[in-house]
Structures are given as structure tokens and as C-alpha cells.
Design a protein around this motif. Structure first.
Motif, short mmCIF file in Angstrom:
data_model
loop_
_atom_site.label_atom_id
_atom_site.label_comp_id
_atom_site.label_asym_id
_atom_site.label_seq_id
_atom_site.Cartn_x
_atom_site.Cartn_y
_atom_site.Cartn_z
N VAL A 200 -3.56 8.89 1.05
CA VAL A 200 -4.37 7.97 1.86
C VAL A 200 -3.75 6.58 1.88
CG1 VAL A 200 -6.58 6.73 1.93
CG2 VAL A 200 -6.54 9.20 1.57
N LEU A 201 -3.26 6.11 0.74
CA LEU A 201 -2.66 4.78 0.68
C LEU A 201 -1.35 4.72 1.46
CD1 LEU A 201 -3.39 3.74 -3.02
CD2 LEU A 201 -4.54 2.98 -0.94
N VAL A 202 -0.57 5.78 1.39
CA VAL A 202 0.66 5.83 2.18
C VAL A 202 0.31 5.79 3.67
CG1 VAL A 202 2.61 7.27 2.87
CG2 VAL A 202 2.06 7.01 0.45
N GLY B 284 -0.83 2.33 4.65
CA GLY B 284 0.29 1.40 4.77
C GLY B 284 1.03 1.54 6.09
N SER B 285 1.02 2.72 6.66
CA SER B 285 1.75 2.93 7.90
C SER B 285 0.88 2.72 9.14
CB SER B 285 2.32 4.35 7.93
OG SER B 285 1.29 5.32 7.91
N ARG B 286 -0.45 2.77 8.99
CA ARG B 286 -1.32 2.73 10.16
C ARG B 286 -2.19 1.49 10.29
NH1 ARG B 286 -1.78 7.58 12.83
NH2 ARG B 286 -0.78 9.38 11.85
N LEU B 287 -2.57 0.88 9.18
CA LEU B 287 -3.46 -0.27 9.25
C LEU B 287 -2.75 -1.51 9.78
CD1 LEU B 287 -5.51 -0.08 5.92
CD2 LEU B 287 -6.22 0.62 8.22
N GLY B 288 -3.53 -2.38 10.40
CA GLY B 288 -3.00 -3.67 10.80
C GLY B 288 -2.88 -4.59 9.59
N THR B 289 -2.28 -5.74 9.79
CA THR B 289 -2.03 -6.65 8.67
C THR B 289 -3.31 -7.10 8.00
OG1 THR B 289 0.01 -7.45 9.70
CG2 THR B 289 -0.98 -8.84 8.01
N ARG B 290 -4.32 -7.48 8.78
CA ARG B 290 -5.57 -7.96 8.20
C ARG B 290 -6.28 -6.87 7.42
NH1 ARG B 290 -8.46 -11.93 12.72
NH2 ARG B 290 -6.79 -13.50 12.76
N LEU C 165 0.82 -1.20 0.00
CA LEU C 165 0.00 0.00 0.00
C LEU C 165 0.86 1.26 0.00
CD1 LEU C 165 -2.78 -0.98 2.57
CD2 LEU C 165 -3.03 -0.74 0.09
N THR C 166 1.91 1.25 0.82
CA THR C 166 2.82 2.40 0.86
C THR C 166 3.48 2.63 -0.49
OG1 THR C 166 3.26 2.00 3.21
CG2 THR C 166 4.84 3.38 2.01
#
Length: 242
Positions: free
Chosen positions: A153-155, A158-164, A123-124
Motif C-alpha cells: 500500500v505504501l509503495v 508513493g507512486s500514485r498520491l499527489g504531493t500534498r 513512502l515508496t
């Protein structure tokens, strides 16, 4: 708790099937919602157009040409400008690159999403690529706003969302890009279309002009290729590792 590599390999495809199924189901449900469904899917429509136009530009660069600009319009259409002496076959490949761009991008995301731990990095990377394209080739206020905001938003995701959550988002993006194949079938088999309120020749017509045979033949060929790419992307996403 320690998990052996064998157990991890078994669980990963099952997780991919779950995320992919949820992403596909969400898309189908939204299709059935009048007005609001199209409105919710509108950002993904623009993303597919962006992938389409990037397909043209990157194909031109790969063949030794120059990618000059990418323009997105509020009606969901787009236009890529390029220049260079790439020959008749090269011109056909650049035209086909746009038709196949969303399917190739979507299938790549689906295949990559089978490795959940890489989803955040993916995502990042996508977001950073969009931001770079905004600096280099995107023109027009609307396109710059969409590409810039989506990239940011995608960056951030990529830095904030959990793996799932990151894996689900990658699957959702992949599904939406692949769905563009079915939305664009009519364009593949047409001689022209409306871009930014003006009529332009279709990519299939451009391929026919550069080579031979009618535009519907090239439209059919790219549709078949895109469908095969989608099939192998899905197979890679949910199939067993090995």
C-alpha cells in the motif's frame, strides 16, 4: 508562476504545521470514539509494534549480531528474535532499541516531511523496506499478511498520491509512531508484559538484567530519550529552515 526560494522556504514550514495539526487532530478524535476508534487505529498500532521489533533487530545487527525473526500477533504485540555475542552493554542497547524504535522512526518521518517533494519517495522507500523485511525476517501468517499488505500500500501510495496527500500521509504515520511513546509508558515502567498470549520480561527488565539499577530507572531513561527525540523531530518538522 515562478516562486523564489525565499518564498518556498516560508511556505514549507506552514504547510508542515497544517499537515501535522490535521494528523494529530485526527488521532485525538479517533481516540474519543469507543471501539471504532481503536479499530481504525489498529493498523497504526501494529505499525508501532513493527517499528518496535525492528528497533531490536536493527540494533542487534548494528552491534554485530544477527536478526533472526520478527513476529506480529493479532493482539498488537510482537516478538523479535536475535542472536550474537554483543556483551552486556550490547544486550542493553538491543533491548532499548525496541523501546526507542517507534519514536526514532516517527521523529525521522516528521523531520523529513518538511520537504514535501520527497514525501512520495519516502513512502515508496518505507514500503519497499517493509516488503524486504517480509522476505527476510517476518514470520507467521498474520505478520506476513500485515507487513506485506502495508508495504504494498505504501509503495502504491508513493507512486500514485499527489504531493500534498503524500505529505499528509507521512505526517500521519510519523504522529502515530510518536504516539506509541505515550501508549507504551506503562510497559517501559513494568517488569513484564503479555506477548502473543504469553508472559515475557519487559525490555526495561532486560536492560536492568544486563547492566545494573532497577528496571524502572531504565524505563524512565528511555522514556526521556524518546520524548527528546520526539521534540527535536517536531521542531525540525515545523521550524524555519536554516
Amino acid at each position: 508562476m515562478l516562486v523564489s526560494p525565499e518564498v518556498t522556504d516560508i511556505r514549507a514550514p506552514n504547510a508542515a504545521r497544517t499537515y501535522l495539526g490535521l494528523a494529530a487532530l485526527l488521532t485525538v478524535v479517533l481516540w474519543q470514539v469507543p471501539v471504532y476508534g481503536d479499530l481504525i487505529l489498529y493498523p497504526f498500532t501494529l505499525l508501532a509494534t513493527y517499528a518496535h521489533e525492528m528497533g531490536h533487530g536493527l540494533a542487534a545487527v548494528a552491534l554485530g549480531g544477527q536478526f533472526e525473526s520478527l513476529t506480529l500477533f493479532p493482539d498488537g504485540s510482537g516478538l523479535a528474535a536475535w542472536r550474537g555475542s554483543v556483551g552486556r552493554v550490547g544486550r542493553a542497547l538491543v533491548a532499548g532499541g525496541g523501546l526507542m524504535g517507534p519514536s526514532v522512526a516517527g521523529a525521522t518521518l516528521l523531520a523529513a516531511s518538511r520537504y514535501p517533494r520527497s514525501s512520495r519517495m519516502l513512502l515508496t522507500g518505507i514500503g519497499a523496506g517493509m516488503l524486504l523485511s517480509a522476505l527476510l525476517v517476518v514470520q507467521g501468517g498474520f505478520g506476513l499478511a500485515y507487513v506485506g499488505i502495508t508495504g504494498a500500500v505504501l509503495v502504491g501510495a508513493g507512486s500514485r498520491l499527489g504531493t500534498r496527500s503524500a505529505t499528509f500521509l507521512v505526517q500521519l504515520l510519523g504522529v502515530q509512531l510518536c504516539v506509541a511513546l505515550f501508549r507504551d509508558v506503562h510497559y517501559m515502567f513494568s517488569a513484564g508484559g503479555t506477548v502473543g498470549g504469553q508472559t515475557h520480561g519487559s525490555d526495561s527488565a532486560a536492560m536492568a538484567e544486563a547492566l545494573f539499577l532497577p528496571y524502572w530507572f531504565w524505563g524512565g531513561l528511555t522514556a526521556v530519550f524518546s520524548a527528546l527525540v520526539l521534540y527535536f523531530g517536531l521542531r525540525r518538522a515545523v521550524g524555519p529552515r536554516g
